[in-house]
Design an enzyme around this catalytic site. Structure first.
Site, PDB file in Angstrom:
ATOM      1  CE  LYS A   1     -36.085  33.802   0.932  1.00 46.95           C
ATOM      2  NZ  LYS A   1     -37.498  34.210   1.342  1.00 46.95           N
TER       3      LYS A   1
ATOM      4  CD  GLU B   1     -20.003  38.593  -3.848  1.00 46.33           C
ATOM      5  OE1 GLU B   1     -21.017  39.187  -4.650  1.00 46.33           O
ATOM      6  OE2 GLU B   1     -19.010  39.095  -3.530  1.00 46.33           O
TER       7      GLU B   1
ATOM      8  CG  ASN C   1     -28.754  37.821  -8.910  1.00 47.65           C
ATOM      9  OD1 ASN C   1     -28.782  38.480  -7.839  1.00 47.65           O
ATOM     10  ND2 ASN C   1     -28.052  36.739  -8.999  1.00 47.65           N
TER      11      ASN C   1
ATOM     12  CE  LYS D   1     -27.295  36.095  -3.777  1.00 48.00           C
ATOM     13  NZ  LYS D   1     -28.016  36.217  -4.804  1.00 48.00           N
TER      14      LYS D   1
ATOM     15  CB  SER E   1     -34.281  43.434  -7.650  1.00 51.09           C
ATOM     16  OG  SER E   1     -32.831  43.044  -7.484  1.00 51.09           O
TER      17      SER E   1
ATOM     18  CE  LYS F   1     -36.315  39.639  -1.810  1.00 48.44           C
ATOM     19  NZ  LYS F   1     -36.868  40.718  -0.983  1.00 48.44           N
TER      20      LYS F   1
ATOM     21  CB  VAL G   1     -24.710  43.994 -10.038  1.00 47.47           C
ATOM     22  CG1 VAL G   1     -24.054  43.077  -9.079  1.00 47.47           C
ATOM     23  CG2 VAL G   1     -25.152  43.181 -11.284  1.00 47.47           C
TER      24      VAL G   1
ATOM     25  CG  ASP H   1     -42.756  46.505   2.309  1.00 47.02           C
ATOM     26  OD1 ASP H   1     -41.785  46.870   3.245  1.00 47.02           O
ATOM     27  OD2 ASP H   1     -42.506  45.586   1.491  1.00 47.02           O
TER      28      ASP H   1
ATOM     29  CB  ALA I   1     -42.520  38.879  -1.888  1.00 46.65           C
TER      30      ALA I   1
END
Length: 638
Positions: free
Chosen positions: A439, A561, A465, A427, A469, A385, A473, A332, A381
């Site tokens: 992606k 969005e 979603n 998405k 995470s 995002k 939201v 990471d 992964a």
């Protein structure tokens, strides 16, 4: 005259320092005093006979009462909140002590047992007199104390009336705990609620069992119900949602009792009872996994997890740590996230893992990882995002989401890894933003590799979603509620799919180790959730009212969005797999050569080209990429 301010200070002190051991000591003093009075009455107030019998008999009397008080815990009630349950417990302790003393007297007297040549005789008449005096004193003391406390230190807060859903053993334990635990003394269980018709009308621990269909707003109002404790050991999330919704509509706050396996040493602690959270309502049934296949495919393997400090990546690592893997390489670019995960893993059982700080777009560093550790399975992964941010920084999105996937997948081929599993997103379907388009581009490149080589099995997993995470939201709404609102929402009709992080991670591994290569696995995300309804429910779960306490402010769709996310495009069909929550999207790549050429051109001059040129090339690669609410809408072919 004590001022009210000073009264509450004193009341606070008493609340802090009144110990149950002090109550026990006072109770024993009252037992001693009442026995001396009983002896005086027995001997017509003779100051010779009464003290003599008292000295011989009081050690036995005190010993029995002490044992019974400890057994029944009659001293543990908060006496300033004395109620019928506390009085019943004191009465039980006194009657039990009397029965034991009567039995001792019968046994010792009839068998002529002597101590210091004196036959023991507790005098049954004394015991009878003592029974009534002692019981009266112990009860009167508690009532007088509560009354004095009320008069001196202000009005004692009235108890909240609560319900318990679940008229079984677990519900009974909850009632006893609420009744006896000092931290829950302001809760009065009014009734048990259950959906089992056969239990309706019966009594459990003195409280009536009511069928849930008989609960209405009138009952809640008449009984002034404030909380309901949901005490079912194995309650399906769907049923929990139904129960919660019923009582939220009546303004009753739901509380959740943890499952039996989570109780501390097999006992329920009041601190374990939590408010029902939105995550509890969105959680789905536990998924069945093929553990035998996991062990076969994962044991003794070196596994690379990119984006390993992120929400999905870190959970994949946690799941893998339950198996006898040879080594887990956790890659990471976030040093803080990687450090936190490292500390967490160190505190668990011993297994080999290697944290590495690097970017997936850094070919030199990544190739060094493959040379050194030779990973056999890769879970990719790593990705940017955040949709609006990637509209502002499209180069970074292309570099990491597409370029990073290309670097890691090319190295998987070069170093002959067994499996490569990419984590994608819904998405990527008919993308309207840079993040989704990059992606989808990565999906295309992984698809071309699965067609052009046979050594490494390439799979892609696609889902929506995940709860909790980074960037979700739900954490955002929680913070806004804590600050008193308002909750900000981009559109009243916006809809999203949700899945828990553990479920998503488990399905990623399950699909990855069972795939034959070339598949795009699409997860069953259940029913979509309207974000506006989710926000309202979160406000109500917090014990607040919408819009009186917290309002919802509509801010407008953000750049890129969508209103509705899709898991499949119109050109894609799905096929079932061995697992009911995993399907395969049938996607065809029409021209592998052209796709690879467009990807290479896009990445070749990534940091030299104008952004609009890059987005134009991205749209050529993905014709269905139509920008929405974005500065790049002008680049779409009309």
């Amino acid at each position: 005259m004590i001022s009210r301010k000073y009264k509450y200070k004193i009341g606070s002190k008493l609340k802090t320092f009144t110990s149950p051991w002090i109550v026990l000591t006072i109770d024993l003093v009252l037992v001693t005093f009442s026995y001396f009075i009983a002896a005086l009455i027995k001997y017509s107030f003779s100051l010779y006979d009464a003290p003599r019998d008292f000295v011989y008999q009081i050690p036995t009397v005190l010993g029995v009462y002490l044992a019974v008080f400890l057994l029944t815990k009659s001293y543990r009630g908060v006496i300033r909140f004395t109620n019928s349950n506390d009085i019943s417990r004191v009465g039980l302790a006194v009657l039990l002590s009397f029965a034991i003393l009567w039995s001792i007297d019968t046994f010792l007297y009839n068998n002529s047992v002597k101590i210091h040549n004196t036959r023991i005789d507790l005098k049954r008449s004394t015991l009878l007199i003592h029974l009534f005096i002692n019981l009266s004193l112990l009860i009167a003391c508690r009532i007088i104390y509560a009354y004095v406390f009320f008069r001196l230190f202000g009005k004692i807060k009235e108890k909240n009336n609560v319900l318990i859903f679940g008229a079984g053993e677990m519900g009974a334990v909850v009632k006893n705990m609420l009744q006896q635990d000092e931290r829950s003394t302001l809760r009065n269980v009014t009734a048990f609620i259950d959906d089992n018709v056969r239990k309706t009308g019966k009594l459990l621990l003195g409280k009536k069992i009511i069928h849930i269909s008989n609960i209405d707003e009138a009952y809640i109002t008449e009984n002034d119900i404030t909380e309901i404790y949901i005490a079912i050991n194995k309650l399906r999330p769907k049923r929990l949602n139904q129960i919660t919704q019923i009582f939220l509509d009546y303004g009753v706050k739901p509380k959740l009792i943890p499952p039996l396996k989570d109780w501390v040493n097999g006992a329920l602690d009041f601190n374990q009872i939590k408010d029902v959270r939105i995550e509890d309502l969105l959680t789905r049934d536990v998924i069945a996994l093929r553990q035998d296949l996991w062990e076969k495919e994962l044991n003794n393997k070196t596994i690379l997890v990119t984006g390993g400090a992120g929400s999905i990546g870190s959970e994949i690592v946690r799941q893998l740590s339950n198996f006898k893997v040879h080594n887990i390489i956790i890659l990471d670019h976030s040093e803080s996230g990687l450090y936190n995960l490292e500390q967490e893993l160190k505190s668990k059982k011993q297994f080999a893992f290697t944290p590495i700080v690097a970017s997936v777009y850094d070919l030199f560093s990544c190739e060094n990882i493959f040379k050194t550790y030779e990973p056999e399975i890769i879970f990719h992964a790593a990705a940017y995002k955040h949709v609006p941010l990637m509209e502002t920084f499209p180069r970074q999105a292309i570099a990491v989401n597409l370029g990073g996937a290309k670097v890691i997948s090319d190295l998987a081929v070069k170093y002959e890894a067994e499996r490569f599993v990419m984590v994608s997103t819904d998405k990527a379907v008919n993308p309207t933003n840079v993040m989704g388009a990059t992606k989808r581009a990565a999906e295309i490149y992984i698809g071309t590799l699965s067609k052009t080589q046979t050594r490494t099995k390439f799979m892609t997993t696609r889902f929506g979603n995940v709860l909790g995470s980074n960037g979700s939201v739900i954490p955002l709404f929680k913070k806004q509620i804590e600050k008193g609102g308002p909750i900000t929402l981009t559109h009243k009709d916006i809809i999203r799919y949700f899945m828990t992080i553990p479920e998503a991670s488990q399905l990623v591994i399950e699909a990855g180790i069972s795939g034959k290569g070339g598949e795009i696995f699409v997860f069953d995300m259940g029913q979509p959730v309207k974000i506006y309804d989710l926000a309202v429910k979160m406000i109500r779960l917090s014990g607040l009212k919408y819009p009186a306490d917290i309002d919802i402010e509509i801010t407008g769709l953000r750049p890129g969005e969508k209103l509705f996310e899709e898991l499949l495009s119109q050109k894609e069909n799905i096929l079932p797999t061995h697992h009911k929550k995993i399907n395969i999207a049938k996607v065809s790549i029409s021209n592998i050569e052209l796709s690879n050429q467009l990807i290479n051109n896009l990445l070749k001059n990534l940091f030299q080209q104008d952004v609009k040129v890059l987005i134009t090339q991205l749209k050529q690669l993905i014709p269905e990429y139509i920008s929405n609410n974005s500065v790049f809408e002008t680049l779409d072919t009309k």
